[in-house]
Design a protein around this motif. Structure first.
Motif, PDB file in Angstrom:
ATOM      1  N   ILE A 283      42.927  14.114 -16.375  1.00  0.00           N
ATOM      2  CA  ILE A 283      43.884  14.035 -18.251  1.00  0.00           C
ATOM      3  C   ILE A 283      43.027  15.992 -18.976  1.00  0.00           C
ATOM      4  O   ILE A 283      42.485  15.426 -19.095  1.00  0.00           O
ATOM      5  N   LEU A 303      49.240  16.464 -17.006  1.00  0.00           N
ATOM      6  CA  LEU A 303      49.066  16.109 -14.985  1.00  0.00           C
ATOM      7  C   LEU A 303      48.919  16.821 -14.816  1.00  0.00           C
ATOM      8  O   LEU A 303      50.072  18.138 -14.723  1.00  0.00           O
ATOM      9  N   GLU A 358      54.282  19.524 -16.756  1.00  0.00           N
ATOM     10  CA  GLU A 358      53.111  18.513 -16.649  1.00  0.00           C
ATOM     11  C   GLU A 358      52.394  17.824 -18.207  1.00  0.00           C
ATOM     12  O   GLU A 358      51.846  16.865 -18.005  1.00  0.00           O
ATOM     13  N   LEU A 384      47.288   5.970 -13.226  1.00  0.00           N
ATOM     14  CA  LEU A 384      47.014   7.210 -12.637  1.00  0.00           C
ATOM     15  C   LEU A 384      45.659   7.046 -11.611  1.00  0.00           C
ATOM     16  O   LEU A 384      45.306   7.655 -10.453  1.00  0.00           O
TER      17      LEU A 384
END
Ligand SMILES: *Cc1c(COP(=O)(O)O)cnc(C)c1O
Length: 385
Positions: A283, A303, A358, A384
């Motif tokens: 991240i 992201l 993002e 994630l």
């Protein structure tokens, strides 16, 4: 549900508001000038003029700088719509300068390129409105140098940035701008319920701001254009508005402002915790620029949308399902239906486009405890994985 932002109200805040309710004035009393003096003292600006919102303050700032039909105003595509709407209220044209991919602020390289082209076409802006995104100052020294070179004025939209610093000075001192705008909406650093302020070091602009705040009416006898019919005399000299803050709101803002440094400090502590944990995952955490001390109004992560196209959508939904009030700052202004109908297209702002694909804002506010911070981090790790 953990919200992304939330006010912190103390007993002192409550008592300050009650004191106004028990006093002679609910509006146009002493609480407003008291708040304005405190803002000036805190930020270092000579003059502070409060408004009933930052949106009104932005509008009045444009009017004070004589923005009108056929004038051009530039701002950033990554901001709240109010940063652009203020120009349209004045009948001016708006345009956008793409962002820097690291600070998410208006890119000074893009600004300079756009100015070169605009100078060639005789279409230079009258006013540029940089926005201190997330509370981190724009490169104001460069923007100010460009302003002198190309002859435009500067309004800093510091709605996010109360308590932030640039070159070791509080944002709001207007070292590199004509006017700085603060917001006191409850999700911002300090709140008055609703409210905003316009700060300046320029006496003429201070007068103009006050004029537009209150119907365009002047009550200063030394500035009357006509002979007074009597002591009741006042003169409307411009088409102004009722954009005043009430004393009730001003008392809350005044009480809150005393804790601005503390609020920013706690936000930094939360940000450090996030930095530490999220830095270990895939991240991108917020980057701090050397000259700036952010108010940490927003904690924006990025992201990798190249790896997974709809990653933001999935993570946003996943966090919501886990009771975490994630947010998106912002849908780019040119992408809004109203603005695309004016002809704007995101293909002109590639960095803003990527950022939008993002970015997500995680909860950050003084009352967010460590347990909730951990929940945010663990939820992200799960999503994630
Ligand atoms: C919140 C915000 C505004 C508007 O503030 P209000 O006080 O709600 O009118 C304007 N610009 C930016 C960048 C903001 O975040």
């Amino acid at each position: 549900m953990i919200p992304y932002g939330r006010q912190s109200i103390s007993q002192d805040d409550i008592e300050a508001v009650i004191a106004v309710l028990k006093s002679d004035f609910l509006t146009q009393g002493p609480a407003v000038p008291r708040f304005e003096d405190a803002i000036s003292q805190y930020s270092g600006a000579k003059y502070s003029v409060t408004f009933n919102s930052a949106t009104s303050a932005l509008h009045a700032a444009c009017l004070a700088l004589d923005v009108k039909e056929r004038d051009i105003v530039w701002t950033t595509p990554i901001s709240f719509v109010a940063s652009a709407n203020c120009a349209l209220y004045c009948g001016a044209r708006i345009d956008f300068v793409d962002i820097d991919p690291h600070s998410y602020n208006m890119s000074v390289e893009s600004l300079e390129k756009k100015l070169v082209i605009a100078a060639r076409n005789g279409a230079l802006p009258k006013v540029v409105i940089p926005v201190h995104m997330c509370g981190q100052s724009c490169d104001m020294q460069t923007i100010s140098a460009l302003a002198k070179l190309y002859g435009f004025r500067v309004i800093e939209d510091a709605s996010h940035a109360v308590g932030g610093k640039y070159q070791n000075q509080y944002i709001g001192g207007c070292q590199y701008s004509d006017i700085t705008i603060f917001s006191f909406h409850p999700v911002k650093i300090v709140t008055s319920g609703e409210g905003g302020a316009a700060l300046t070091n320029n006496e003429y602009l201070d007068y103009q701001l006050r004029l537009y705040r209150s119907h365009g009416i002047n009550k200063d006898a030394t500035l009357f254009s006509r002979e007074q019919d009597g002591l009741w005399h006042y003169e409307q000299v411009a088409l102004g508005y009722n954009y005043r803050l009430s004393d009730i709101h001003a008392a809350l803002g005044w009480s809150q402002l005393k804790r601005a440094d503390r609020f920013v400090q706690i936000r930094h502590e939360i940000a450090s915790f996030y930095d530490d944990k999220l830095g270990q995952m895939n991240i991108a955490i917020p980057r701090q620029t050397p000259d700036a001390y952010s108010s940490m109004h927003l904690y924006v992560i990025r992201l990798n949308a190249d790896v997974e196209n709809n990653i933001c959508k999935r993570v946003y939904q996943g966090l919501l399902e886990r009771g975490i009030g994630v947010a998106k700052h912002y849908i780019p202004i040119p992408l809004q239906p109203y603005y695309s109908s004016l002809g704007f297209s995101m293909s002109d702002y590639p960095q803003a486009h990527n950022y939008y694909r993002e970015s997500l804002s995680l909860p950050i506010y003084p009352g967010l405890n460590r347990e909730s911070q951990l929940k945010v981090v663990e939820s992200l790790a799960e999503l994630l994985d």
